[in-house]
Design an enzyme around this catalytic site. Structure first.
Site, mmCIF file in Angstrom:
data_model
loop_
_atom_site.group_PDB
_atom_site.id
_atom_site.type_symbol
_atom_site.label_atom_id
_atom_site.label_comp_id
_atom_site.label_asym_id
_atom_site.label_seq_id
_atom_site.Cartn_x
_atom_site.Cartn_y
_atom_site.Cartn_z
ATOM 1 N N GLY A 176 -32.610 26.313 15.998
ATOM 2 C CA GLY A 176 -33.873 26.864 15.526
ATOM 3 C C GLY A 176 -33.723 27.526 14.171
ATOM 4 O O GLY A 176 -32.882 27.160 13.351
ATOM 5 N N GLY A 177 -34.567 28.526 13.931
ATOM 6 C CA GLY A 177 -34.523 29.233 12.655
ATOM 7 C C GLY A 177 -33.193 29.882 12.394
ATOM 8 O O GLY A 177 -32.797 30.074 11.231
ATOM 9 N N GLY A 411 -25.020 10.792 -20.013
ATOM 10 C CA GLY A 411 -25.304 12.100 -19.441
ATOM 11 C C GLY A 411 -24.151 12.648 -18.640
ATOM 12 O O GLY A 411 -23.982 13.873 -18.531
ATOM 13 N N ALA A 412 -23.321 11.776 -18.073
ATOM 14 C CA ALA A 412 -22.164 12.242 -17.304
ATOM 15 C C ALA A 412 -21.151 12.933 -18.212
ATOM 16 O O ALA A 412 -20.472 13.868 -17.791
ATOM 17 C CB ALA A 412 -21.524 11.072 -16.570
#
Length: 521
Positions: A176-177, A411-412
């Protein structure tokens, strides 16, 4: 739980009786069931994790505040969590362990308050936090009060982020949370066969989607280590997990104000390795194992890999160079040719920010042909995710050293700790290829007409590729511009990095003043 005190002569006996009762958690029968499931109890875990005799517990007399829905018969001293402080290798840590023998380790109002108090103590005393999760989630019988407990726990972890290191061990369910608790912390360990994390369990999924799935298939350790990326470390046993937590902690400082501990190294800082001259294949498209380079340059070949089974096209982890802890980021050409994809961007960006938060220098080993192409990557947000990696490197103020060992395209090249993102020392091996893209792709774009109009197009294309490689696919143009500080003999990589680290040990760089930056999440 009856706290009525007897007459004065028996008060000490009463105290000892209550303390003994607190040690049994939910009772001997539930402890036996915990052992039958192959799990240790909360206190057994803390005993094995911490230095002998160092654990000091607090809050052991706290009781659940709710009496409704049968909880009046389930009021156990300390409720469903054990909190306290101890030492690991002589260093102060704060710890809590959820107690599954008390109502399945469910988080109550007071459990949330106790964990919040513990984390506040850790921040005030500037010492790391180790959390052991073993809980079915919020305590249903308490309603909104248990949700308040979960909220308090999550808020406390968030506020402690970047102040002190936080390490989570998922040693059972975390549902759950409450599953967000480990996810907020810096590092998450999971254990094969007993760890589970999910927001909605198998029963809820079956009800909602008519899909049947087991707990391990849905949220087991292997799933989160290899697919979701929630788990940083996958361990076989609890004891192995505790040993690895202690090892990880040895690379981390106590808090954001300190530097990581310096260790004595028996490895010569001037050591060279001629095998590095031949580790890169002659053919530019052939793979090799980047871990061989890492093992060669770090102290005694010791590399603590983080996220080993997730986004394996990029490697991150901790090592030492002449005793100094460093964070290593490196492409892995053996996987996807080392191309950077969405998961690799997230993995590396998170690691870089964690190192920067705790003053750990960054060493980047670069062999990046680019970002992974394809519609799946583009439509899933490679621009947004890749921006996280750019942001993390540019924002980091710790010493940043990079070595381009083979390819650094487009970009790398920019993203991998280049000068343009405030890299401090940028080195390259003689065979490094630094360009917008590979020669074949570049020639196909810039010389398309020359190729198509040539008498022998294929021969013309090959000739133009050779010319492009001679002109651009080397480190010297970048070095001439000052983007590369030095082109080095691969054999000297270790001593070169160590000298750079020594030079940068007093680096003091500040980012522009603001409330906080807005990383593209």
């Amino acid at each position: 739980m009856d706290f009525e005190m007897p007459h004065l002569p028996n008060k000490l006996n009463r105290l000892n009786e209550l303390k003994q009762r607190a040690l049994t958690g939910g009772g001997e029968q539930r402890i036996h069931i915990q052992h039958e499931r192959g799990k240790l109890t909360a206190r057994e875990r803390l005993t094995r994790l911490l230095d002998d005799g160092s654990f000091e517990e607090f809050g052991s007399f706290v009781l659940c505040r709710t009496n409704e829905v049968g909880l009046n018969e389930e009021r156990h001293l300390g409720d469903a969590v054990v909190t306290g402080s101890g030492k690991i290798a002589g260093r102060r840590v704060f710890v809590f362990a959820q107690d599954f023998t008390v109502l399945g380790g469910s988080i109550s109002e007071v459990v949330g308050l106790r964990v919040g108090q513990l984390l506040q103590l850790a921040m005030e005393n500037l010492a790391p936090v180790i959390a052991i999760f073993d809980s079915g989630g919020a305590r249903i019988q308490e309603g909104v009060m248990s949700l308040a407990g979960v909220g308090n726990l999550l808020c406390a972890h968030t506020l402690a982020s970047g102040v002190v290191p936080q390490i989570s061990i998922v040693a059972g369910p975390s549902a759950g949370g409450a599953a967000y608790g480990p996810a907020i912390t810096d590092f998450t360990f999971m254990i094969q066969g007993i760890s589970q994390m999910y927001i909605t369990g198998p029963e809820a999924i079956k009800t909602a989607t008519h899909t049947e799935i087991s707990h391990q298939e849905l949220g087991g350790a292997l799933v989160h280590a290899s697919q979701s990326g929630v788990a940083h470390f996958l361990m076989d046993t609890e004891d192995a997990c505790f040993c690895e937590v202690r090892r990880l902690l040895s690379f981390l400082p106590q808090n954001w104000r300190e530097k990581p501990p310096q260790h004595l190294s028996g490895d010569d800082p001037a050591r060279t390795d001629v095998s590095l001259r031949t580790v890169i294949p002659e053919a530019p498209n052939l793979p090799y194992d980047m871990k061989k380079i890492i093992s060669s340059i770090v102290d005694s070949g010791d590399f603590l890999e983080v996220h080993q089974y997730y986004a394996s096209n990029i490697l991150v982890g901790y090592a030492r160079l002449d005793g100094q802890a460093v964070g290593i980021i490196a492409q892995q050409p053996a996987i996807l040719a080392g191309a950077i994809d969405i998961n690799a961007s997230d993995k590396a960006a998170r690691f870089i920010r964690c190192c920067d938060a705790f003053n750990i220098p960054l060493v980047s080993l670069v062999d990046a042909p680019g970002f992974l192409p394809g519609t799946a990557q583009e439509h899933s947000g490679i621009i947004r995710h890749g921006a996280k990696l750019i942001f993390a490197y540019a924002e980091a103020t710790v010493p940043k050293i990079s070595v381009i060992v083979r390819k650094a395209y487009g970009g790398a090249y920019i993203v991998m700790s280049s000068k343009h993102l405030r890299g401090d020392i940028n080195l390259a091996w003689p065979g490094a290829e630094i360009a917008v893209m590979g020669a074949s792709g570049a020639v196909s774009i810039i010389s398309r007409r020359a190729i198509t109009t040539a008498t022998e197009p294929e021969n013309e294309r090959r000739k133009l590729i050779r010319e492009y490689e001679e002109k651009f696919n080397n480190p010297y143009i970048a070095a001439a511009r000052g983007y590369i500080d030095d082109v080095i003999d691969p054999a000297e990589t270790r001593p070169k990095i160590i000298r750079a680290l020594e030079m940068l040990k007093h680096k003091n760089q500040q980012n522009p003043l603001c409330k906080h930056s807005c990383i593209p999440l």
